[in-house]
Design a protein around this motif. Structure first.
Motif, mmCIF file in Angstrom:
data_model
loop_
_atom_site.group_PDB
_atom_site.id
_atom_site.type_symbol
_atom_site.label_atom_id
_atom_site.label_comp_id
_atom_site.label_asym_id
_atom_site.label_seq_id
_atom_site.Cartn_x
_atom_site.Cartn_y
_atom_site.Cartn_z
ATOM 1 N N LEU A 1 -112.065 -24.893 -128.172
ATOM 2 C CA LEU A 1 -111.529 -25.971 -128.919
ATOM 3 C C LEU A 1 -110.303 -26.742 -128.201
ATOM 4 C CD1 LEU A 1 -111.610 -24.438 -132.296
ATOM 5 C CD2 LEU A 1 -113.273 -26.190 -131.376
ATOM 6 N N GLU A 2 -109.443 -25.988 -127.350
ATOM 7 C CA GLU A 2 -108.337 -26.430 -126.927
ATOM 8 C C GLU A 2 -108.784 -27.363 -125.600
ATOM 9 O OE1 GLU A 2 -105.160 -23.528 -125.970
ATOM 10 O OE2 GLU A 2 -104.988 -23.353 -128.033
ATOM 11 N N ALA A 3 -109.548 -26.832 -124.909
ATOM 12 C CA ALA A 3 -110.330 -27.472 -123.803
ATOM 13 C C ALA A 3 -110.798 -28.809 -124.271
ATOM 14 C CB ALA A 3 -111.205 -26.687 -123.073
ATOM 15 N N ALA A 4 -111.498 -28.795 -125.412
ATOM 16 C CA ALA A 4 -112.110 -30.052 -125.739
ATOM 17 C C ALA A 4 -110.822 -31.220 -126.252
ATOM 18 C CB ALA A 4 -112.793 -29.877 -127.093
ATOM 19 N N LYS A 5 -109.935 -30.644 -126.655
ATOM 20 C CA LYS A 5 -108.892 -31.388 -127.021
ATOM 21 C C LYS A 5 -108.061 -31.957 -125.742
ATOM 22 C CE LYS A 5 -105.145 -31.457 -130.774
ATOM 23 N NZ LYS A 5 -103.962 -30.436 -131.071
ATOM 24 N N VAL A 6 -107.954 -31.191 -124.957
ATOM 25 C CA VAL A 6 -107.362 -31.569 -123.469
ATOM 26 C C VAL A 6 -108.197 -32.746 -122.933
ATOM 27 C CG1 VAL A 6 -106.664 -30.820 -121.235
ATOM 28 C CG2 VAL A 6 -106.103 -29.478 -123.247
ATOM 29 N N ASP A 7 -109.617 -32.600 -123.127
ATOM 30 C CA ASP A 7 -110.463 -33.312 -122.487
ATOM 31 C C ASP A 7 -110.523 -34.981 -123.212
ATOM 32 O OD1 ASP A 7 -110.943 -31.956 -120.334
ATOM 33 O OD2 ASP A 7 -112.879 -30.979 -121.183
ATOM 34 N N GLY A 8 -109.631 -34.960 -124.535
ATOM 35 C CA GLY A 8 -109.666 -35.996 -125.212
ATOM 36 C C GLY A 8 -110.714 -36.162 -126.189
ATOM 37 N N ALA A 9 -111.256 -35.051 -126.620
ATOM 38 C CA ALA A 9 -112.299 -35.248 -127.602
ATOM 39 C C ALA A 9 -111.902 -35.617 -129.065
ATOM 40 C CB ALA A 9 -113.186 -34.178 -127.670
ATOM 41 N N SER A 10 -112.388 -36.199 -129.726
ATOM 42 C CA SER A 10 -111.793 -36.778 -131.191
ATOM 43 C C SER A 10 -112.196 -35.359 -132.004
ATOM 44 C CB SER A 10 -112.618 -38.148 -131.622
ATOM 45 O OG SER A 10 -113.874 -37.833 -131.937
ATOM 46 N N PRO A 11 -111.561 -35.368 -133.044
ATOM 47 C CA PRO A 11 -111.788 -34.309 -133.887
ATOM 48 C C PRO A 11 -113.296 -34.290 -134.350
ATOM 49 C CG PRO A 11 -109.866 -35.225 -134.548
ATOM 50 C CD PRO A 11 -110.333 -36.058 -133.441
ATOM 51 N N ARG A 12 -113.609 -35.555 -134.487
ATOM 52 C CA ARG A 12 -115.261 -35.736 -135.150
ATOM 53 C C ARG A 12 -116.026 -35.297 -134.191
ATOM 54 N NH1 ARG A 12 -117.581 -40.382 -138.377
ATOM 55 N NH2 ARG A 12 -119.637 -40.153 -137.252
ATOM 56 N N ALA A 13 -115.927 -35.756 -132.946
ATOM 57 C CA ALA A 13 -116.787 -35.177 -131.794
ATOM 58 C C ALA A 13 -116.762 -33.697 -131.703
ATOM 59 C CB ALA A 13 -116.264 -35.935 -130.593
#
Lengths: 286, 262
Positions: B156-168
């Motif tokens: 989840l953190e990796a996704a956040k770092v990569d700039g994924a929106s909460p929705r995505a």
């Protein structure tokens, strides 16, 4: 579980976050409301319960004493609770006696084809009881077991066994193999390994499994109403439905009876919620 | 045994000798309008109750998968309906929530200017589905919550770092991760809900809209019809239907056991 979570918690400490927390509380209270209302109505007088919904009233325990007092010719509360107590406790003990060795031989020392055995057990759970009820009724009648506690003891054992084996297996599977090996090296015999290494580790799991068997057997109605509806073997759920009458008001009395019938299970379930859910998911969830 | 009886004509009261009728009971089962109606009721009730409780359960699980004041307490509150004795759940909802005269639900409706509706007699099927959803949502919620909490936080953190929106993040990471848990919930829910008897028995006693197969078999046999032969045929039809469901179910379960060493 969630306490140790370090993942991103979106919106915490913002207005949106507070709204979501509030929403969670509202949903929680809504879900609980019917239960709360039932307990509340149990303390009302019949006129209070059979009127527009009332939050504030003079509480009375009159209904509780009325539903528990025996009326001749009817199933008494004492009789129903005694029947339930015996059917539930004997079946749960029988399940544990059968399921613990089975779970042991399916996890710690797996026998050949253990997966097939496991699936055979659970496949019996897929069969709707309704498909078996007629043969069961006929067998019970031939044996003279209709309207006895015995028929329920036997059937509740059969009903809970598959689930108990699955649940216990998942608890047994968590015992570290190294511990057992260490005990072996120390010269512990099989019995010693079981009592001093395995049992202390799985004890909470065994308790949760037993509790779940108790809950299922306590709440069971279909088999009870079909095979033992009269006072020789009638259980608490049957007693609850007996409080619905066509003569006069019964809501407060029904609520009092329902409260008495559900309270033991609710408290037990609250105490064991985390382990219980794992059992219900047949050990598939850690 | 049930299979044998299903090929016979056998009424217990008045007692008649058992006679062999071959497949007669089966052709009856498929042409009997009441049986077909019961089958439809069973399917409709199970499907709607499972779908609704999984949806609601997922939403509530997402709501509870955050840290907030009283989290454990709220979870306990939501869990409670699941522990209620089914007979009691049916009676409480029928008499104290749905009732037109004194029901809390109708009282609320009256406050906003809608006239009272006697839910349990007017919409028996949906009233029962409502109670089932109330009892089973907590179960689904707990399974899915366990799934949510088993998510690895590093992903989840990796996704956040990569700039994924909460929705995505939700649709591309969380939902696929939850899939086995949702499958498990659907499977277990279907096994239990297809057998529902208690709620219907106490809420409507089986009217035209709410007789499902278990209740129908009961009415035909022990509940008063005593036609064991034809009732057995009905139950065999149920067994065949269940085997199909079970095949699917066992596959889901064995998928969950994959990767676990002996």
């Amino acid at each position: 579980m969630s306490q140790g979570k370090t993942g991103p918690v979106v919106g915490q400490r913002t207005i949106g976050g507070y709204l979501l927390s509030l929403l969670a509380w509202v949903v929680g209270l809504l879900f609980f409301f019917p239960v709360f209302w039932m307990v509340l109505s149990g303390f009302k007088t019949e006129p209070d319960a059979n009127g527009p919904p009332k939050m504030f009233f003079e509480p009375t325990t009159e209904q509780f004493s009325e539903v528990t007092s025996a009326t001749s010719g009817l199933l008494s509360a004492g009789q129903a609770f005694a029947n339930s107590f015996w059917a539930v406790s004997v079946s749960t003990i029988a399940v544990m006696i059968l399921a613990i060795p089975a779970a042991y031989s399916l996890s710690i020392k797996p026998i050949g084809k253990w997966k097939d055995v496991l699936f055979f057990f659970i496949s019996t759970k897929f069969l709707p009881i309704v498909a078996a009820i007629l043969p069961l009724w006929i067998i019970a009648k031939e044996l003279g077991w209709l309207n006895t506690r015995i028929v329920l003891m036997v059937l509740y054992t059969a009903m809970n066994l598959p689930l108990a084996i699955w649940m216990l297996r998942s608890f047994f599977a968590e015992v570290p193999k190294e511990l057992i090996e260490a005990a072996q090296i120390d010269g512990a015999k099989l019995w010693g390994q079981i009592t001093s290494v395995i049992l202390p580790i799985v004890a909470p799991g065994i308790a949760a499994t037993a509790l779940l068997c108790v809950i299922f057997a306590w709440n069971e109605f279909f088999l009870a109403v079909q095979l033992s509806p009269s006072s020789g073997g009638a259980t608490v759920p049957i007693w609850v439905t007996g409080n619905v009458t066509s003569r006069g008001n019964f809501l407060a009395k029904l609520s009092a009876a329902s409260t008495l019938a559900t309270l033991p299970v609710i408290i037990a379930g609250w105490l064991a919620q985390k382990r219980m859910i794992r059992g219900l998911a047949m050990g598939a969830i850690k | 045994m049930s299979l044998y009886y299903s090929f016979t004509k056998w009424t217990v009261t008045p007692p008649t000798p058992r006679t062999w009728t071959g497949i007669g009971n089966y052709t009856d089962a498929f042409t009997n309008i009441f049986f077909r109606r019961a089958a439809v009721t069973s399917i409709v009730m199970t499907v709607t109750a499972v779908v609704l409780s999984v949806l609601l359960g997922t939403l509530i699980a997402l709501l509870l998968d955050r840290k907030f004041f009283g989290q454990g307490f709220v979870r306990t509150l939501i869990l409670t309906p699941f522990l209620i004795m089914p007979v009691v759940a049916g009676l409480v909802w029928k008499n104290q929530m749905f009732s037109a005269a004194f029901g809390v639900l109708n009282w609320v409706l009256n406050q906003v200017g809608i006239e009272s509706i006697e839910f349990a007699t007017k919409y028996p099927r949906w009233a029962i589905v409502g109670v089932l959803v109330w009892q089973w949502t907590p179960f689904m919620m707990l399974i899915i919550l366990a799934g949510l909490q088993g998510q690895s936080s590093s992903v989840l953190e990796a996704a956040k770092v990569d700039g994924a929106s909460p929705r995505a993040t939700f649709f591309q990471i969380t939902l696929p991760h939850l899939r086995p848990y949702i499958e498990l919930g659907v499977l277990l829910g279907s096994i239990y809900l297809i057998q529902v008897f208690d709620h219907i028995f106490v809420m409507t006693g089986g009217g035209p809209q709410s007789t499902n197969i278990p209740l129908f078999v009961y009415q035909r046999s022990i509940g008063g019809g005593w036609r064991f032969g034809s009732a057995s045929a009905f139950s065999i039809v149920v067994v065949v239907a269940t085997i199909i469901l079970a095949t699917f179910g066992l596959r889901v379960l064995s998928g969950l056991l994959e990767g676990e060493e002996a």
